[in-house]
Design a protein around this motif. Sequence first.
Motif: not given
Length: 495
Positions: A55-68
Amino acid sequence: MQIYPMRPGFTAGDWFELAVQPGSRFGIAIYHQGDDENLTSVGGVAAQPGGSVKAEMKHGRVVFQSPGSLAPVRFDQDWGWPVITIKPNRDALQSGAYVAIAYEVGANGEPLTDLGRRVIAHKPIFAGPPDSDSMALVIARPRKRSADLAYIVPVNTYHAYNSMGGGCYYGDPIHRTHPQTRVSLLRPGGGLGAQLGEPTDPYDPRSPRQQFTHWDAKFIRWLRAEGIACDFYTDHDLHRGTDLALEDYRCMLSVGHHEYWSKEMRERVSRFIAQGGNLAIFSGNTCFRPIDYGDAAIDGDYAIMNRLGAQWPGHDESDLIGLSYGYGGGKYGVWKRLRGGWIKREREAIGYTVRQDDHWVFAGTGLRNGETFGALDRLVGYEVDGVPHEPNGFVALADTVKLTGWDIGGAGAMGVFQPDRNGHAKQGLVFNGGTTDWPRVLMDTNAESRLVVDQITRNVVRKFIGLPAHCIVREDAIIDAASDLARESADSAAA
């Protein structure tokens, strides 16, 4: 982009866990069911660090990257998707029905779909297909009791009809799956985003049956518009009896299609009524089939649900709620694959005929004995409950003609019931509307009987939580006490 909650309910203000589709980059927003047909934006989420999902912040919003990567999973297994721990990014949260919406994003967090663009603009969203395929229903129970009314959201029924992963309790002719007796609760589809074999409802084609939007959302809108405070729980809360102290409430609500109950749910509701609590049922096929959560249920964390039988022995749920689907009937449709799937989805125009017009349930409706309401709106069905063959003390305030050609083929009824006629004088009452389609007609502005259904609902809910009775004061007001008096005078003059 699919998601599902690890548990269907959480305590308002706390974190909750959401399982997310593997191999996806996405954002999450939280919406709320209020008094509008569309969901309203609560905003974004705060995320706890750690776990396999980045999870990281991008332009004030949380962006998630799920594995698999995605792989087929069975209907009776924990899907085991990566989990994020989140909560709505706001200071206060009330008990209510909330929806987590997942939307795919690009490398810089920009939404890649129309749904995502509407979400980040905080636009209202209707929770119907295909948007609902990216949603998960989560029920926020109160941190402490804040109302006299407890609404139980029927998540058991949602999962019973959800054939995601290749199976559910019913045959799904659309996706060619066969009936099963064990389903996973850890997969998409617990109220929104399900795979369903249901025919389109000809009287509400926008939302599929066995989904939150079709029944519960409508009744919640009615409660909000009426200004009636309500605390929200799930079947699991009722089963456990830990987060929900039912005895603290004056009334419990069952709405729409509250079909699948555990023995523990029945026992808690029975004690509640015996101790003076009231049960308001605006549902059909209520409490008809027994389930348990198997040996895997540890400390209230449920992963699977087992169907224990086709129905309770002797349709004895009628000892608790007065009626049973086993004495009523249903009308679904006919499946013909070579003729385009589901056909003959319409029902006969059957309504309720009034038998006791002087009862408080009918106050302010202007109805008279022998009058029928709800027929043109198909208020009766698609499933409706009936009175046992042996009298059990249920007071039928209205009933239907014999449901010839329907499943079961009995007759429907609505009325009031006291489970123990020889019990304590302070024991509560049950109102049973007896039909799945009560919420649909209640919120259909084009329904001929809407105002009657609206007034009956108001009479029941207000009486059961101890509010004084009153009639509608809107411009489309139903017959009030003065109009009743005028009608009686006219009837006398004509005689």
